[in-house]
Design a protein around this motif. Structure first.
Motif, PDB file in Angstrom:
ATOM      1  N   LEU A 189       0.876  -1.034   0.013  1.00  0.00           N
ATOM      2  CA  LEU A 189      -0.102   0.012   0.053  1.00  0.00           C
ATOM      3  C   LEU A 189       0.763   1.320   0.191  1.00  0.00           C
ATOM      4  N   PHE A 190       1.870   1.287   0.802  1.00  0.00           N
ATOM      5  CA  PHE A 190       2.748   2.489   0.918  1.00  0.00           C
ATOM      6  C   PHE A 190       3.372   2.662  -0.453  1.00  0.00           C
ATOM      7  N   ARG A 191       3.764   1.481  -1.218  1.00  0.00           N
ATOM      8  CA  ARG A 191       4.699   1.588  -2.531  1.00  0.00           C
ATOM      9  C   ARG A 191       3.323   2.219  -3.412  1.00  0.00           C
ATOM     10  N   PHE A 192       2.231   1.980  -3.208  1.00  0.00           N
ATOM     11  CA  PHE A 192       1.178   2.496  -4.406  1.00  0.00           C
ATOM     12  C   PHE A 192       1.014   3.831  -4.140  1.00  0.00           C
ATOM     13  N   PHE A 193       1.071   4.326  -2.873  1.00  0.00           N
ATOM     14  CA  PHE A 193       0.928   5.657  -2.633  1.00  0.00           C
ATOM     15  C   PHE A 193       2.183   6.624  -2.952  1.00  0.00           C
ATOM     16  N   MET A 194       3.567   5.975  -2.993  1.00  0.00           N
ATOM     17  CA  MET A 194       4.738   6.579  -3.466  1.00  0.00           C
ATOM     18  C   MET A 194       4.962   6.672  -4.986  1.00  0.00           C
ATOM     19  N   ASP A 195       4.359   5.709  -5.537  1.00  0.00           N
ATOM     20  CA  ASP A 195       4.745   5.761  -7.074  1.00  0.00           C
ATOM     21  C   ASP A 195       3.415   6.753  -7.627  1.00  0.00           C
ATOM     22  N   LYS A 196       4.068   7.902  -7.969  1.00  0.00           N
ATOM     23  CA  LYS A 196       3.303   8.945  -8.548  1.00  0.00           C
ATOM     24  C   LYS A 196       2.551   8.553  -9.758  1.00  0.00           C
ATOM     25  N   GLU A 197       3.151   7.879 -10.646  1.00  0.00           N
ATOM     26  CA  GLU A 197       2.740   7.615 -12.035  1.00  0.00           C
ATOM     27  C   GLU A 197       1.386   6.652 -11.896  1.00  0.00           C
ATOM     28  N   ARG A 198       1.830   5.497 -11.148  1.00  0.00           N
ATOM     29  CA  ARG A 198       0.829   4.533 -10.676  1.00  0.00           C
ATOM     30  C   ARG A 198      -0.549   5.121 -10.179  1.00  0.00           C
ATOM     31  N   LEU A 199      -0.315   6.028  -9.113  1.00  0.00           N
ATOM     32  CA  LEU A 199      -1.571   6.725  -8.132  1.00  0.00           C
ATOM     33  C   LEU A 199      -2.186   7.676  -9.576  1.00  0.00           C
ATOM     34  N   ARG A 200      -1.272   8.302 -10.381  1.00  0.00           N
ATOM     35  CA  ARG A 200      -1.907   9.258 -11.261  1.00  0.00           C
ATOM     36  C   ARG A 200      -2.976   8.364 -12.169  1.00  0.00           C
ATOM     37  N   GLY A 201      -2.319   7.277 -12.784  1.00  0.00           N
ATOM     38  CA  GLY A 201      -3.140   6.405 -13.313  1.00  0.00           C
ATOM     39  C   GLY A 201      -4.478   5.853 -12.804  1.00  0.00           C
ATOM     40  N   PHE A 202      -4.313   5.462 -11.596  1.00  0.00           N
ATOM     41  CA  PHE A 202      -5.365   5.027 -10.862  1.00  0.00           C
ATOM     42  C   PHE A 202      -6.552   6.034 -10.610  1.00  0.00           C
ATOM     43  N   ILE A 203      -6.134   7.290 -10.407  1.00  0.00           N
ATOM     44  CA  ILE A 203      -7.024   8.508 -10.543  1.00  0.00           C
ATOM     45  C   ILE A 203      -7.504   8.954 -11.597  1.00  0.00           C
ATOM     46  N   GLU A 204      -6.874   8.970 -12.795  1.00  0.00           N
ATOM     47  CA  GLU A 204      -7.261   9.544 -14.022  1.00  0.00           C
ATOM     48  C   GLU A 204      -8.406   8.290 -14.652  1.00  0.00           C
ATOM     49  N   SER A 205      -8.202   6.909 -14.238  1.00  0.00           N
ATOM     50  CA  SER A 205      -9.005   5.923 -14.751  1.00  0.00           C
ATOM     51  C   SER A 205     -10.643   6.025 -14.320  1.00  0.00           C
ATOM     52  N   HIS A 206     -10.632   6.918 -13.351  1.00  0.00           N
ATOM     53  CA  HIS A 206     -11.972   6.849 -12.737  1.00  0.00           C
ATOM     54  C   HIS A 206     -12.868   8.240 -13.542  1.00  0.00           C
ATOM     55  N   GLY A 207     -12.391   8.876 -14.385  1.00  0.00           N
ATOM     56  CA  GLY A 207     -13.220   9.729 -15.544  1.00  0.00           C
ATOM     57  C   GLY A 207     -13.674  10.988 -14.542  1.00  0.00           C
ATOM     58  N   THR A 208     -14.996  11.174 -14.535  1.00  0.00           N
ATOM     59  CA  THR A 208     -15.557  12.407 -14.011  1.00  0.00           C
ATOM     60  C   THR A 208     -15.625  12.145 -12.238  1.00  0.00           C
ATOM     61  N   LEU A 209     -15.526  10.885 -11.917  1.00  0.00           N
ATOM     62  CA  LEU A 209     -15.150  10.538 -10.369  1.00  0.00           C
ATOM     63  C   LEU A 209     -13.875  11.049  -9.996  1.00  0.00           C
ATOM     64  N   ALA A 210     -12.947  11.159 -10.821  1.00  0.00           N
ATOM     65  CA  ALA A 210     -11.394  11.398 -10.210  1.00  0.00           C
ATOM     66  C   ALA A 210     -11.544  12.378  -9.185  1.00  0.00           C
ATOM     67  N   PRO A 211     -12.133  13.719  -9.083  1.00  0.00           N
ATOM     68  CA  PRO A 211     -11.820  14.408  -7.973  1.00  0.00           C
ATOM     69  C   PRO A 211     -12.286  13.834  -6.488  1.00  0.00           C
ATOM     70  N   LEU A 212     -13.225  12.977  -6.721  1.00  0.00           N
ATOM     71  CA  LEU A 212     -13.560  12.396  -5.386  1.00  0.00           C
ATOM     72  C   LEU A 212     -12.873  11.194  -4.931  1.00  0.00           C
ATOM     73  N   VAL A 213     -12.504  10.471  -5.966  1.00  0.00           N
ATOM     74  CA  VAL A 213     -11.397   9.368  -5.678  1.00  0.00           C
ATOM     75  C   VAL A 213      -9.952  10.091  -5.109  1.00  0.00           C
ATOM     76  N   PHE A 214      -9.750  11.267  -5.803  1.00  0.00           N
ATOM     77  CA  PHE A 214      -8.401  11.872  -5.338  1.00  0.00           C
ATOM     78  C   PHE A 214      -8.688  12.342  -3.817  1.00  0.00           C
ATOM     79  N   VAL A 215      -9.814  12.894  -3.427  1.00  0.00           N
ATOM     80  CA  VAL A 215     -10.138  13.367  -2.239  1.00  0.00           C
ATOM     81  C   VAL A 215      -9.975  12.391  -1.189  1.00  0.00           C
ATOM     82  N   ALA A 216     -10.559  11.185  -1.514  1.00  0.00           N
ATOM     83  CA  ALA A 216     -10.747  10.020  -0.692  1.00  0.00           C
ATOM     84  C   ALA A 216      -9.526   9.453  -0.608  1.00  0.00           C
ATOM     85  N   THR A 217      -8.517   9.358  -1.560  1.00  0.00           N
ATOM     86  CA  THR A 217      -7.271   9.076  -1.604  1.00  0.00           C
ATOM     87  C   THR A 217      -6.344  10.055  -0.560  1.00  0.00           C
ATOM     88  N   CYS A 218      -6.608  11.114  -0.502  1.00  0.00           N
ATOM     89  CA  CYS A 218      -5.865  12.096   0.362  1.00  0.00           C
ATOM     90  C   CYS A 218      -6.525  11.816   1.778  1.00  0.00           C
TER      91      CYS A 218
END
Length: 108
Positions: free
Chosen positions: A1-30
């Protein structure tokens, strides 16, 4: 889990994959990052890459405030619970019993 949070490109891909819900996913991730005591600056940087500097900062700030509030409420509720246990435990006559044995010898 820590590696997932520290890998910027992987995290970016995860957030962008949610389309219009990306802001909510990002806030939940924060929020999750704050609760797990991960470096928030990495998450804010990812927000800046995905949403732009202003929106990424705003979403990250919202997530940080909500996460900090959640940690504060969890801490104070559990602290109040244990303080009440201490008050009840010491209010009873006789020794305080911890694990089946008196914590201190009874006073005579």
């Amino acid at each position: 889990l820590f590696r997932f949070f520290m890998d910027k490109e992987r995290l970016r891909g995860f957030i962008e994959s949610h389309g219009t819900l990306a802001p909510l996913v990002f806030v939940a991730t924060c929020i999750l990052g704050i609760v797990l005591h991960l470096p928030e600056i990495v998450l804010i940087a990812v927000g800046g890459m995905v949403f732009g500097v202003a929106r990424g900062f705003a979403y990250g700030w919202i997530g940080a405030v909500l996460g900090s509030t959640l940690v504060f409420l969890a801490g104070t509720t559990s602290l109040l619970y244990y303080l009440r246990l201490l008050r009840i435990g010491f209010a009873r006559p006789g020794p305080v019993v911890l694990g089946g044995r008196p914590a201190r010898p009874p006073m005579e």
